[in-house]
Design an enzyme around this catalytic site. Structure first.
Site, short mmCIF file in Angstrom:
data_model
loop_
_atom_site.label_atom_id
_atom_site.label_comp_id
_atom_site.label_asym_id
_atom_site.label_seq_id
_atom_site.Cartn_x
_atom_site.Cartn_y
_atom_site.Cartn_z
N GLY A 205 114.58 58.74 51.44
CA GLY A 205 113.92 57.44 51.33
C GLY A 205 114.48 56.44 52.32
O GLY A 205 115.02 56.81 53.36
N SER A 206 114.39 55.18 51.95
CA SER A 206 114.80 54.09 52.84
C SER A 206 116.30 53.86 52.80
O SER A 206 117.00 54.33 51.89
CB SER A 206 114.09 52.80 52.43
OG SER A 206 114.56 52.37 51.14
N GLU A 227 118.80 61.64 52.89
CA GLU A 227 118.05 61.72 54.15
C GLU A 227 117.28 60.40 54.26
O GLU A 227 116.38 60.12 53.47
CB GLU A 227 117.06 62.89 54.15
CG GLU A 227 116.43 63.07 55.53
CD GLU A 227 114.96 63.45 55.49
OE1 GLU A 227 114.28 63.22 56.51
OE2 GLU A 227 114.49 63.96 54.47
N LEU A 228 117.67 59.57 55.24
CA LEU A 228 117.16 58.22 55.31
C LEU A 228 116.27 57.98 56.53
O LEU A 228 116.02 56.85 56.90
CB LEU A 228 118.33 57.22 55.29
CG LEU A 228 119.31 57.40 54.13
CD1 LEU A 228 120.42 56.36 54.19
CD2 LEU A 228 118.60 57.34 52.79
N CYS A 261 109.34 60.67 58.48
CA CYS A 261 110.67 60.19 58.88
C CYS A 261 111.16 60.86 60.16
O CYS A 261 112.08 60.36 60.81
CB CYS A 261 111.67 60.37 57.76
SG CYS A 261 111.56 61.94 56.89
#
Length: 308
Positions: A205-206, A227-228, A261
């Site tokens: 996500g963020s 995992e950003l 992403c």
């Protein structure tokens, strides 16, 4: 109340009642009790269930893909590809998990030393809407094969897909409570992470969401995997095969209507090919069909939510 809306039409798809505190406690207790049994199963037993999950995904890919497209607007052909990729990851870990998790001898000053990979318990996944099946399966397949139990907090706009994922594992014959979706909002997650039955958490996500989850997990001394996303450079040099590079760049930037992403967000071109490449790139973009995500020839769908 959590509501799924079709982002292309604005129509309501389905409303979901949020779990109460007592219901969340029941989910976690069922997960913990199942873990005590699941951790004792053999790799071959787990692999059989996981291969069943792959077959279920392949047999009903249109059903699952349709709900992805309805909930977040991914073009239907790409939704089907996502389901097929999930089937592949189930097959991969069914085949290779035992090898990956085998004891490894290591050299130390002791007579005999080895590393052993043991299950840790109930793992919480906080997952995003952009790849509503894939992001979950790439966590769930290895976690279950390792003897752990999965609990999912999915993005609120893809809750039907979240329930479908639980349905996949149930249809595949996994013992009850090996994988559960929790219909809750983000405001409940802090307490879930702190619960003693949760042993680790993973999030895609963020940065703000990652910071919040990592902070809570750190305060509880629990493992977290984040995992950003990012904005990695996509670089094209003059010695590249330009036609092949163009196709790669189009796919990298516009897959999932750009909502990825790992999308090619920064295109850097060697100066002496920049003009030619850019002109060809623009022409290829013009050829991409935009429209109803349910049409199989649509490549550009819609943003997943109005606020995006």
């Amino acid at each position: 109340m959590i509501e799924s809306k079709n982002p292309y039409t604005g129509e309501s798809i389905e409303k979901f009642e949020e779990l109460s505190k007592e219901q969340i406690d029941e989910v976690l207790d069922n997960a913990q009790q199942r873990y005590k049994l699941w951790r004792k199963t053999t790799m071959s037993e787990r692999a059989e269930f996981m291969n069943n999950a792959a077959e279920e995904l392949k047999a009903n890919k249109e059903e699952y893909a349709r709900d992805i497209t309805l909930e977040m607007g991914k073009p239907i052909s790409q939704s089907i590809s996502e389901i097929e990729k999930c089937a592949w990851v189930c097959e991969y870990y069914a085949k290779h998990a035992e090898e990956h998790l085998a004891d490894r001898l290591i050299d130390t000053d002791a007579q005999n030393s080895y590393v052993s990979y043991e299950p840790i318990g109930v793992v919480l996944a906080v997952m995003p809407w952009n790849y509503p099946f894939w992001q979950v399966f790439r966590f769930a397949a290895p976690a279950l094969m390792a003897g752990n139990i999965g609990v999912l907090k999915h993005a609120s706009n893809v809750m039907r897909s979240a329930n479908n994922i639980q349905k996949v594992f149930e249809r595949a014959g996994f013992p009850k409570y090996c994988f559960q979706n929790m219909t809750v909002g983000s405001d409940k997650i802090d307490d879930v992470i702190k619960d003693k039955r949760i042993k680790a958490v993973t999030l895609t996500g963020s940065k703000p969401a990652g910071s919040a989850v990592a902070s809570t997990a750190g305060s509880e001394i629990k493992k977290s995997v984040l995992e950003l996303g990012g904005s990695n450079a996509l670089v094209v040099f003059e010695n590249a095969d330009l036609e092949s590079a163009l196709d790669t760049c189009i796919q990298a930037r516009f897959q999932n209507t750009g909502q990825s992403c790992i999308a090619g967000k920064r295109l850097l071109l060697q100066e002496n090919i920049a003009e030619e490449f850019t002109n060809k790139y623009v022409e290829k973009v013009k050829e991409l069909k935009s429209g109803d995500p349910m049409h199989k020839d649509t490549f550009i769908g819609t943003m997943a939510r109005v606020d995006l």
